[in-house]
Design a protein around this motif. Structure first.
Motif: not given
Length: 221
Positions: A73-83
């Motif tokens: 649930d949370l990982t895609p949100l962070l991938l939208n911000l940084t790699r």
């Protein structure tokens, strides 16, 4: 306390009030994780919501402290911000399937427990793990449990979910007749905009119900 008709409210100052309905907007209290350095960084470089704070940490080295079941649930949100992401499970073991998916996106994973979050006045300098490894990140996203600021709803029998949040319908009604709630005590977003919106909608619902009741009463009499 609930009366046969309405409610009675006593204050510590010795004042007494009666009400036909109650609306709780009493908020929640954060419960800090029992990790050295966590409390000092909370609200500064340890943050709870990618939508609230994500833009400010875009393209930085970000950590995510969460339960294994929250990763999808949370990982895609962070991938939208940084790699540049490192996931900390604080002693919980990931499945092989989870590891393979995360490796595809070059996301680092650390399953060892966090021994300390080294910081300078709330600014993270290093995440120290119990296995001796040190991880360098600038910010850490973390979900933490909450507690209701007021114990009165629970004493009245208002239903709370497993995360200590008051359960309501779309109009703020709880399971107790004529008891309503809105704001952070009823949702997990913890944003000013959603709290204000919820309070406004619930207040309108209460007002509408009260004027409708008065209208019907006057028709009958």
């Amino acid at each position: 306390r609930k009366l046969k008709s309405g409610f009675k409210i006593n204050t510590k100052a010795g004042k007494h009030f009666t009400a036909d309905r109650l609306m709780f907007t009493s908020g929640v209290r954060d419960i800090s994780r029992n990790i050295k350095g966590f409390a000092e960084c909370w609200g500064r470089t340890i943050i709870h919501c990618p939508y609230c704070h994500g833009y400010e940490v875009k393209n930085e080295s970000i950590g995510l402290l969460c339960e294994p079941e929250e990763i999808a649930d949370l990982t895609p949100l962070l991938l939208n911000l940084t790699r540049h992401i490192t996931i900390f499970t604080h002693g919980k073991i990931l499945t092989e399937k989870q590891k393979k998916i995360l490796q595809k996106f070059n996301i680092k994973t650390e399953e060892s427990k966090i021994a300390e979050i080294e910081n300078k006045r709330g600014i993270i300098s290093c995440i120290k793990l119990e296995d001796g490894k040190n991880c360098s990140i600038t910010n850490l996203f973390a979900h933490i449990p909450v507690d209701q600021c007021s114990s009165i709803p629970k004493k009245l029998g208002v239903k709370l979910n497993k995360k200590n949040i008051i359960e309501t319908d779309d109009n703020g009604r709880t399971n107790i007749d004529r008891v309503y709630a809105a704001g952070d005590c009823t949702n997990k977003e913890h944003q000013i905009s959603t709290a204000v919106s919820g309070g406004s909608l619930t207040a309108m619902c209460i007002n509408r119900e009260m004027v409708d009741e008065e209208f019907v009463f006057n028709l009958k009499h």
